[in-house]
Design an enzyme around this catalytic site. Structure first.
Site, short mmCIF file in Angstrom:
data_model
loop_
_atom_site.label_atom_id
_atom_site.label_comp_id
_atom_site.label_asym_id
_atom_site.label_seq_id
_atom_site.Cartn_x
_atom_site.Cartn_y
_atom_site.Cartn_z
N PHE A 196 -31.33 -23.92 54.40
CA PHE A 196 -31.85 -24.44 53.13
C PHE A 196 -31.19 -23.80 51.91
O PHE A 196 -31.19 -24.38 50.82
CB PHE A 196 -33.37 -24.24 53.07
CG PHE A 196 -33.82 -22.84 52.78
CD1 PHE A 196 -34.40 -22.52 51.56
CD2 PHE A 196 -33.70 -21.82 53.72
CE1 PHE A 196 -34.84 -21.23 51.28
CE2 PHE A 196 -34.13 -20.54 53.46
CZ PHE A 196 -34.70 -20.24 52.23
N LYS A 197 -30.63 -22.62 52.07
CA LYS A 197 -30.01 -21.95 50.93
C LYS A 197 -28.84 -22.74 50.36
O LYS A 197 -28.46 -22.55 49.20
CB LYS A 197 -29.54 -20.55 51.34
CG LYS A 197 -30.67 -19.58 51.65
CD LYS A 197 -31.44 -19.20 50.41
CE LYS A 197 -32.47 -18.11 50.71
NZ LYS A 197 -33.20 -17.67 49.51
#
Length: 480
Positions: A113-114
């Protein structure tokens, strides 16, 4: 057009533009930058987002906060960040899994998700560097519990005028996460393992930022420090009507992703309850239930290592927004440093209005991976499983049947051994890549191309330092 300023959670005197805040990373007093206000979105504006692409939605939201960037600059940054690096045209697709919706945030280049933030941040930072006339080299320092490090390295690799150094806990990330970092190419990157846990690495980075003597040494090298800190689909699918509130469950250790949900709610988006999902390091669960933050507890290495955190940095921003008192926030942060705990129980009514919290230990996480797979044939990674379990707990205990979106933060292939073990497979004789093949056979999910390519990638970073050796490592990299 209004102008959005930013100031520190620990003192409102230093007001900077968004470009300056992006370049600085941390405020000079050690606090975190927050916006001076929350821009508001009307129901027609929210409904209008339904038919836009991810990139168009991103530009619409960003221009409300980054007011010193032109719309063309924002469009360029967003296009370069998301246009060719994600393997799904929707960027963050929503899938129905059982009775819940799963928002897959891991279709970017590092399968975590980063990427949603750290593909964009380098574009914003490079643009900010040009806008402000910055001539010194910007040195990004990152402490990572697994996902942030690789995403930041990938985003900033070979960026002009910017160097990046990542510290990760030695033995505290998954084998695939480690391989992703230590094989990173780029003339401007460095990766160092720290003998300690994530909190040790994060504390070391913060101490470096507060070291005035080091700042002078770096200035002599013409170097400045900075830091890398991360509805509409349901509308389009007809699962909700415009304005219907939606609950979100977020697996979190550092409170960044869930804080974004709180910002959305403050902007007027129909966000219902934000469910905070923790692993056995459940310091956030205790805080949201009692108002007392206490990091003085055992630290556990779990099968969801990106959440193995006892000092949640981004929580400081929430404290400010609820208390609106920078002196009080500064006092709480000082107590956390010196005593190891603080009492913010005065905020409990606001915390309970917006948040709900639960946690799952490794045994419960394994049970959830297995149960969801058997029921739906969908494979959760170890962090998403914690969130799915918390979402089910919330519905069962509260009776709230509003639509629930579970944020899926990583591909299961990044934690293959743990996921396979939960599914009953014996991985004792498998390396990371045999595990990927086995998981592919079980899940029928495609193996991310860049994870598969790690099989032949060359290890380029083998540095290791003690907790008190981080300062020297940074200076050595800056001088190189």
């Amino acid at each position: 057009m209004y102008t959005m300023d930013y100031f520190s959670t620990r003192g409102a005197t230093e007001r900077v533009s968004s470009a300056e805040a992006i370049l600085k990373g941390l405020a000079s007093d050690g606090g975190l930058f927050v916006p001076a206000s929350f821009p508001q979105m009307t129901l027609p504006e929210i409904e209008a987002l339904r038919d836009l692409s991810y990139e168009e939605r991103a530009v619409h939201i960003l221009r409300l906060y980054l007011t010193d960037y032109t719309e063309e600059e924002l469009k360029g940054c967003v296009s370069r960040a998301y246009g060719h690096t994600f393997d799904d045209v929707r960027r963050a697709p929503v899938r129905a899994v059982g009775d819940l919706e799963v928002l897959e945030l891991w279709h970017g280049p590092t399968s975590a998700f980063k990427d949603m933030a750290l593909q964009l941040l380098p574009q914003l930072m490079s643009t900010a560097r040009a806008k402000t006339g910055e001539q010194d080299t910007i040195l990004i320092l990152v402490a990572t519990s697994g996902d942030t490090g690789k995403a930041a390295l990938d985003g900033f690799a070979d960026a002009e005028g910017i160097r990046i150094m990542v510290f990760y806990p030695d033995g505290g990330v998954s084998p695939v996460q480690r391989l992703q970092m230590v094989t990173q190419e780029g003339a401007n990157v460095s990766v160092v393992a720290v003998r300690g846990n994530f909190d040790d690495a994060q504390r070391g980075v913060k101490e470096i930022f507060g070291d005035t003597a080091m700042a002078k040494e770096l200035a002599a090298l013409h170097t400045k420090l900075s830091s890398a800190n991360s509805i509409c689909c349901l509308l389009a699918d007809g699962k909700i009507e415009a304005g219907d509130p939606v609950n979100f469950t977020v697996p979190t250790g550092n409170f960044g992703n869930i804080l974004a949900g709180y910002y959305a709610k403050r902007m007027g988006l129909p966000v219902g309850k934000l469910v905070c999902a923790s692993n056995a390091n459940n310091v956030l669960t205790d805080f949201l239930q009692t108002g007392i933050y206490d990091r003085q507890r055992d630290f556990y290495q779990t099968m969801s290592p990106s959440m193995d955190i006892l000092v949640s940095s981004n929580l400081e921003r929430l404290l400010y927004h609820l208390a609106e008192d920078t002196r009080q926030v500064a006092a709480w942060m000082q107590e956390l440093t010196t005593v190891g705990k603080y009492n913010a129980s005065s905020l409990l009514p606001a915390l309970r209005e917006n948040f709900w919290a639960a946690f799952a230990d490794d045994r419960a996480t394994e049970e959830e991976i297995r149960a969801v797979y058997e029921r739906t044939e969908y494979t959760l990674d170890t962090h998403t499983a914690v969130a799915y379990r918390a979402a089910e707990d919330y519905r069962r205990e509260t009776g709230d049947a509003r639509p629930m979106v579970v944020l899926s933060t990583a591909s299961p292939y990044k934690f293959g051994a743990s996921v396979l073990h939960a599914l009953g497979e014996d991985t004792a004789q498998m390396d990371e890549f045999a595990q990927m093949e086995c998981l592919h056979a079980r899940s029928k999910m495609e193996i991310p191309v860049r994870l598969a390519a790690l099989r032949t990638a060359v290890v380029l970073h083998e540095g290791v330092c003690e907790k008190d050796g981080m300062h020297a490592a940074v200076l050595s990299f800056a001088e190189a």
